[in-house]
Design a protein around this motif. Structure first.
Motif: not given
Length: 365
Positions: A50-51, A70-76, A93-95
């Motif tokens: 459920d992540w 990305d370079s900011k550690g965000r998952l796109i 897992g937060k939007l």
């Protein structure tokens, strides 16, 4: 305590509580699903299903095709749902954000780091869900965009520059970017060519395909492509030939090098991290070898050219140096499509044709 010792002791502790077997997969009915451990050797993972779950009425998905960090550690992530083609998560897992309504065949997603700025290459393969709820196809395209959705350039059908005949299908599935900025397009659902362009989008060459050249140079369902810089002095290109259950290696100017056989695995793109290659397995074959089977996906992990773990699949086995066929072993995944690796070596698995489900996290143990 060393990581490997900790892993072994943790596995033993967890294993002590596993009492029920299902399809060869141990499950304790009193243990939460998040405690499920899959994988082999040094590559074992806790399943967190459920992540990435979101409110589907606000941020829906059809197929969760691919993901990058990305370079900011965000998952796109890219999906083919035109209400929000791009979905951006943090690692919990937060939007964080979503955007994009322009690529109904959103399929491939590649990060290009240029100086201090990140860019996205998006492959729209041309398959799209119509208003009649049926799947349709049209010519695909490649888009280069900023991470907040501004278009840099758009590349359409190669027939417009005389590279394809007008009736040759172009349905690209992936892009890979070389150290000099050249990028390679895998026409995985079209004519199976790899198309090389300069950083500015000027066509350079094509190779592969499913008609020309020697059999070893041909590609069948050229679903993925990656630039392999593990040897910085000798970068190479890894191309998926999914129908042949293999990765094929080429020089950056398109000369064939070798084939790495992956018997039984219909693999998607190779994802390179340190010395490892990770890949989603969309399907595996029947144990009788009679072709692919729906809902039999998992993940595969390689060290160099050797498969060392199959989270959700059978353990890799080599006999006389030859890799034996591999199959799904645990019903965790429907169709593994892509793997994103974070700095802690956790995996985020995107799926195709998985009942509109969100990504699954595999936490390294």
């Amino acid at each position: 305590m060393k990581r490997r010792d900790f892993t072994k002791k943790s596995s033993m502790a967890i294993g002590a509580g596993l009492t029920t077997t299902f399809m060869g997969f141990n499950i304790n009915k009193n243990v939460k699903e998040e405690a499920t451990i899959i994988g082999h050797g040094d590559y074992k993972y806790k399943v967190i299903k459920d992540w990435g779950n979101l409110d589907s009425t606000k941020t829906p998905v059809l197929n969760c095709h691919e993901m990058v960090m990305d370079s900011k550690g965000r998952l796109i992530m890219v999906t083919d749902e035109v209400k929000n083609n791009i979905i951006i998560y943090d690692k919990s897992g937060k939007l964080l954000n979503s955007w994009g309504t322009w690529f109904p065949g959103g399929h491939g997603l590649t990060l290009s780091k240029e100086g201090e700025e990140d860019f996205l290459f998006i492959a729209d393969c041309g398959w799209f869900l119509g208003k009649d709820n049926g799947w349709h196809k049209q010519a695909g395209r490649i888009l280069k965009m900023t991470t907040d959705g501004k278009l840099i350039f758009n590349i359409g059908h190669p027939s417009t520059i005389g590279v394809y005949e007008k009736d040759e299908p172009f349905m690209p599935t992936e892009v890979a970017v070389a150290p000099n900025g050249d990028f390679y397009v895998a026409d995985g659902y079209g004519s199976d060519y790899i198309l090389q362009y300069s950083a500015d989008g000027e066509f350079i060459r094509r190779f592969g395909g499913n008609k020309e050249g020697q059999k070893e140079e041909k590609l069948s369902n050229a679903h993925g492509v990656a630039v392999d810089t593990r040897d910085p002095q000798n970068p190479v290109l890894i191309c998926t030939s999914r129908n042949e259950n293999s990765f094929k290696y080429f020089t950056l100017d398109g000369k064939f090098i070798k084939t790495v056989e992956l018997p039984g695995l219909y693999v998607c793109r190779p994802v390179i991290d340190d010395n490892n290659i990770y890949a989603g397995v969309c399907w595996s074959k029947t144990r009788e070898g009679k072709g692919w089977v729906k809902d039999t996906g998992f993940v595969t992990v390689m060290e160099g050219d050797k498969v060392v773990s199959n989270p959700g699949g059978t353990a890799p086995e080599y006999v006389g140096g030859k890799l034996q066929p591999m199959y799904q072993d645990s019903p965790i995944f429907n169709h593994g499509h892509d793997v994103c690796v974070d700095e802690d070596k956790n995996l985020y698995v995107c799926q195709w044709n998985a009942s509109k489900s969100y990504p699954i996290k595999l936490e390294r143990v």
